[in-house]
Scaffold this motif. Structure first.
Motif, PDB file in Angstrom:
ATOM      1  N   ARG A 228       3.098  10.646  -9.687  1.00  0.00           N
ATOM      2  CA  ARG A 228       2.437  11.132 -10.898  1.00  0.00           C
ATOM      3  C   ARG A 228       1.699  12.454 -10.678  1.00  0.00           C
ATOM      4  N   LEU A 229       1.726  12.937  -9.444  1.00  0.00           N
ATOM      5  CA  LEU A 229       0.997  14.167  -9.134  1.00  0.00           C
ATOM      6  C   LEU A 229       1.505  15.364  -9.935  1.00  0.00           C
ATOM      7  N   GLY A 230       2.827  15.424 -10.064  1.00  0.00           N
ATOM      8  CA  GLY A 230       3.440  16.586 -10.690  1.00  0.00           C
ATOM      9  C   GLY A 230       3.027  16.792 -12.137  1.00  0.00           C
ATOM     10  N   SER A 231       2.754  15.707 -12.835  1.00  0.00           N
ATOM     11  CA  SER A 231       2.423  15.833 -14.258  1.00  0.00           C
ATOM     12  C   SER A 231       0.924  16.005 -14.504  1.00  0.00           C
ATOM     13  N   GLN A 232       0.174  16.011 -13.415  1.00  0.00           N
ATOM     14  CA  GLN A 232      -1.280  16.147 -13.548  1.00  0.00           C
ATOM     15  C   GLN A 232      -1.641  17.626 -13.676  1.00  0.00           C
ATOM     16  N   ARG A 233      -2.466  17.965 -14.668  1.00  0.00           N
ATOM     17  CA  ARG A 233      -2.782  19.370 -14.868  1.00  0.00           C
ATOM     18  C   ARG A 233      -4.018  19.784 -14.088  1.00  0.00           C
ATOM     19  N   GLN A 234      -4.919  18.845 -13.931  1.00  0.00           N
ATOM     20  CA  GLN A 234      -6.176  19.182 -13.256  1.00  0.00           C
ATOM     21  C   GLN A 234      -6.606  18.049 -12.372  1.00  0.00           C
ATOM     22  N   PHE A 235      -7.184  18.392 -11.257  1.00  0.00           N
ATOM     23  CA  PHE A 235      -7.661  17.347 -10.354  1.00  0.00           C
ATOM     24  C   PHE A 235      -9.174  17.417 -10.207  1.00  0.00           C
TER      25      PHE A 235
ATOM     26  N   LEU B  68       5.487  13.684   1.722  1.00  0.00           N
ATOM     27  CA  LEU B  68       5.103  12.487   2.469  1.00  0.00           C
ATOM     28  C   LEU B  68       5.547  11.234   1.713  1.00  0.00           C
ATOM     29  N   ALA B  69       5.402  11.286   0.406  1.00  0.00           N
ATOM     30  CA  ALA B  69       5.767  10.121  -0.411  1.00  0.00           C
ATOM     31  C   ALA B  69       7.273   9.975  -0.528  1.00  0.00           C
ATOM     32  N   SER B  70       7.979  11.100  -0.552  1.00  0.00           N
ATOM     33  CA  SER B  70       9.412  11.010  -0.806  1.00  0.00           C
ATOM     34  C   SER B  70      10.187  10.506   0.397  1.00  0.00           C
ATOM     35  N   ASN B  71       9.709  10.803   1.602  1.00  0.00           N
ATOM     36  CA  ASN B  71      10.467  10.279   2.747  1.00  0.00           C
ATOM     37  C   ASN B  71       9.669   9.290   3.583  1.00  0.00           C
ATOM     38  N   HIS B  72       8.456   8.949   3.119  1.00  0.00           N
ATOM     39  CA  HIS B  72       7.633   7.996   3.867  1.00  0.00           C
ATOM     40  C   HIS B  72       7.475   8.437   5.304  1.00  0.00           C
ATOM     41  N   GLN B  73       7.515   9.722   5.499  1.00  0.00           N
ATOM     42  CA  GLN B  73       7.554  10.226   6.860  1.00  0.00           C
ATOM     43  C   GLN B  73       6.729  11.487   6.911  1.00  0.00           C
ATOM     44  N   ILE B  74       6.163  11.740   8.040  1.00  0.00           N
ATOM     45  CA  ILE B  74       5.337  12.923   8.166  1.00  0.00           C
ATOM     46  C   ILE B  74       6.229  14.141   8.314  1.00  0.00           C
TER      47      ILE B  74
ATOM     48  N   ALA C 151       2.330  19.820  -2.249  1.00  0.00           N
ATOM     49  CA  ALA C 151       3.690  19.771  -1.702  1.00  0.00           C
ATOM     50  C   ALA C 151       3.762  18.811  -0.518  1.00  0.00           C
ATOM     51  N   ALA C 152       2.753  18.873   0.344  1.00  0.00           N
ATOM     52  CA  ALA C 152       2.753  18.021   1.543  1.00  0.00           C
ATOM     53  C   ALA C 152       2.703  16.545   1.170  1.00  0.00           C
ATOM     54  N   VAL C 153       1.879  16.210   0.187  1.00  0.00           N
ATOM     55  CA  VAL C 153       1.732  14.805  -0.183  1.00  0.00           C
ATOM     56  C   VAL C 153       2.985  14.306  -0.913  1.00  0.00           C
ATOM     57  N   THR C 154       3.560  15.157  -1.748  1.00  0.00           N
ATOM     58  CA  THR C 154       4.799  14.777  -2.426  1.00  0.00           C
ATOM     59  C   THR C 154       5.902  14.512  -1.399  1.00  0.00           C
TER      60      THR C 154
ATOM     61  N   GLY D 269       0.819  -1.201   0.000  1.00  0.00           N
ATOM     62  CA  GLY D 269       0.000   0.000   0.000  1.00  0.00           C
ATOM     63  C   GLY D 269       0.859   1.261   0.000  1.00  0.00           C
ATOM     64  N   ARG D 270       1.951   1.211   0.753  1.00  0.00           N
ATOM     65  CA  ARG D 270       2.876   2.357   0.765  1.00  0.00           C
ATOM     66  C   ARG D 270       3.520   2.564  -0.608  1.00  0.00           C
ATOM     67  N   SER D 271       3.874   1.462  -1.260  1.00  0.00           N
ATOM     68  CA  SER D 271       4.458   1.574  -2.610  1.00  0.00           C
ATOM     69  C   SER D 271       3.422   2.120  -3.589  1.00  0.00           C
ATOM     70  N   HIS D 272       2.201   1.628  -3.469  1.00  0.00           N
ATOM     71  CA  HIS D 272       1.114   2.118  -4.314  1.00  0.00           C
ATOM     72  C   HIS D 272       0.952   3.629  -4.136  1.00  0.00           C
ATOM     73  N   PHE D 273       0.973   4.055  -2.882  1.00  0.00           N
ATOM     74  CA  PHE D 273       0.874   5.488  -2.580  1.00  0.00           C
ATOM     75  C   PHE D 273       2.025   6.262  -3.229  1.00  0.00           C
ATOM     76  N   ALA D 274       3.249   5.727  -3.075  1.00  0.00           N
ATOM     77  CA  ALA D 274       4.417   6.428  -3.630  1.00  0.00           C
ATOM     78  C   ALA D 274       4.306   6.534  -5.154  1.00  0.00           C
ATOM     79  N   SER D 275       3.814   5.478  -5.793  1.00  0.00           N
ATOM     80  CA  SER D 275       3.755   5.534  -7.246  1.00  0.00           C
ATOM     81  C   SER D 275       2.640   6.483  -7.705  1.00  0.00           C
TER      82      SER D 275
END
Ligand SMILES: [Zn+2]
Ligand SMILES: [Zn+2]
Length: 240
Positions: free
Chosen positions: A96-103, A117-123, A112-115, A86-92
């Motif tokens: 892809r967030l950065g290349s998304q133009r619209q949510f 969170l994913a990069s260091n697996h840490q809060i 920024a917070a979620v990116t 699940g953590r790997s799924h989250f990281a992957s």
């Protein structure tokens, strides 16, 4: 990223922010608190068949999908626990967030917070007291860490119970600094780590206090165990 993937990202980010697990309400409340989701008017409508807002019911469905694929453990009722995959799924998903133009559902203010969170697996938290981890002593009975002080879940609980005014000296960050200080306070745990049986056993009323940064630094100057709240208050009243 599909709408489903955005919702998965939101659910997983909230669980990971909570430290890896939580009840349904804790996870959904964390989504609101961390502003992970953009709500459409229909999201905020009541479900036709049950007394629940549409988005909360919707994300409970998403949890079912995640559980079916092994990203969330399904072992205990009302316990949303993220697995290693699940953590790997989250990281992957997060990569892809950065290349998304619209949510459609993900709230870009949390990007920024979620990116991070994913990069260091840490809060990434704002309660990291530099040097505090160095206070961990070798002796079992005298070990102190800021593990519990950095748990977003316990932080939130401490603030719910004790508020945002320093319990040592009465300092309030918003009063002093205005809007930028709103909601800020540090959380200090008053028990040695060896007496605790995990985050679930921490009682925010008796085991956590809220302190301004000055008072928090001062209580940790006393070693190996920090000054008690009573001793701190006595000092504040009468430094001599
Ligand atoms: Zn203070
Ligand atoms: Zn502390």
């Amino acid at each position: 990223m599909t709408r489903e993937e955005e919702k998965r990202l939101i659910v997983l980010a909230a669980i990971i922010r909570l430290g890896g697990d939580g009840t349904k309400n804790q996870v959904l409340d964390e989504i609101e608190r961390a502003e992970l989701m953009k709500f459409s008017p229909s999201d905020l409508e009541q479900c036709a068949t049950r007394d629940e807002l549409y988005w909360r019911n919707d994300l409970a469905q998403i949890r079912r999908h995640l559980a079916a694929e092994g990203y969330i453990s399904n072992q205990k009722w009302n316990h949303w626990l993220v697995t290693e995959t699940g953590r790997s799924h989250f990281a992957s998903l997060a990569s892809r967030l950065g290349s998304q133009r619209q949510f459609h559902h993900f709230n870009p203010v949390a990007l920024a917070a979620v990116t991070a969170l994913a990069s260091n697996h840490q809060i990434s938290d704002d309660n990291a007291l530099s040097g505090e981890t160095a206070l961990v002593e070798g002796q079992q009975t005298q070990r102190w860490t800021n593990t519990y002080e950095r748990s977003p879940q316990l932080r939130a609980a401490a603030i719910r119970v004790h508020g945002l005014v320093c319990m040592g000296c009465g300092f309030n960050f918003e009063t002093k600094y205005g809007a930028i200080g709103a909601g800020f306070i540090e959380v200090h745990h008053t028990k040695p780590i060896s007496s605790l049986g995990g985050a679930a056993s921490v009682d925010p009323t008796s085991d956590l206090v809220v302190l301004c940064s000055n008072c928090h630094s001062i209580v940790h100057r006393k070693r190996p165990s920090p000054l008690s709240l009573e001793a701190l208050r006595t000092l504040v009243k009468n430094p001599a």
